[in-house]
Motif scaffolding. Sequence first.
Motif, PDB file in Angstrom:
ATOM      1  N   ARG A 151       0.820  -1.297  -0.036  1.00  9.93           N
ATOM      2  CA  ARG A 151       0.058   0.096   0.100  1.00  9.93           C
ATOM      3  C   ARG A 151       0.950   1.315  -0.044  1.00  9.93           C
ATOM      4  NH1 ARG A 151      -4.507  -0.539   4.165  1.00  9.93           N
ATOM      5  NH2 ARG A 151      -5.112  -2.113   2.660  1.00  9.93           N
ATOM      6  N   ASP A 152       2.080   1.290   0.933  1.00 10.22           N
ATOM      7  CA  ASP A 152       2.944   2.440   0.758  1.00 10.22           C
ATOM      8  C   ASP A 152       3.949   2.426  -0.266  1.00 10.22           C
ATOM      9  OD1 ASP A 152       4.681   0.468   1.184  1.00 10.22           O
ATOM     10  OD2 ASP A 152       5.454   1.299   3.236  1.00 10.22           O
ATOM     11  N   THR A 165       6.142   0.390  -1.581  1.00 11.49           N
ATOM     12  CA  THR A 165       7.317  -0.572  -1.255  1.00 11.49           C
ATOM     13  C   THR A 165       7.049  -1.858  -2.250  1.00 11.49           C
ATOM     14  OG1 THR A 165       7.489   0.152   0.932  1.00 11.49           O
ATOM     15  CG2 THR A 165       8.830  -1.548   0.167  1.00 11.49           C
TER      16      THR A 165
END
Length: 152
Positions: free
Chosen positions: A74-75, A77
């Motif tokens: 989600r971030d 990464t």
Amino acid sequence: MLKPHVTVACVVHAQGKFLVVEETIRGKALWNQPAGHLEADETLAQAAARELWEETGIRAEPQHFLRMHQWIARDRTPFLRFLFAIELNEMCATEPHDSDIDRCHWVTAEEIFTATNLRSPLVAESIRCYQHCPRLPLETIAAFNWPFTGDA
């Protein structure tokens, strides 16, 4: 430049149940397979066995390679997650050595599929892979050290 995190995960199965580790992240108890990052000077299978011991206290070697997942969290990464299968004769006691792990649970596939506390969608997907994907020999993943002295 893309620099994905290389991780390993173990689907551990015994007597119809799967082993999950529970860790608290941002105040929420989340389930995951025993998993973690590849470290320098170890093969992927060695990393899987090490992570299994650190997070559960179980000493066992991966028996099969299941799948490699490319995943973007989600971030944003990026991850390359190598999934291994470990079949045990019986559910054994656990003793996490990693302070990030609160406890371990032996649960059914259905409990994982209906859980609302999975660390990522890959937790349930890994169980589906265990149930439906061919088990590949560990030799599917070749490891070489420098200097390579093969017959290439």
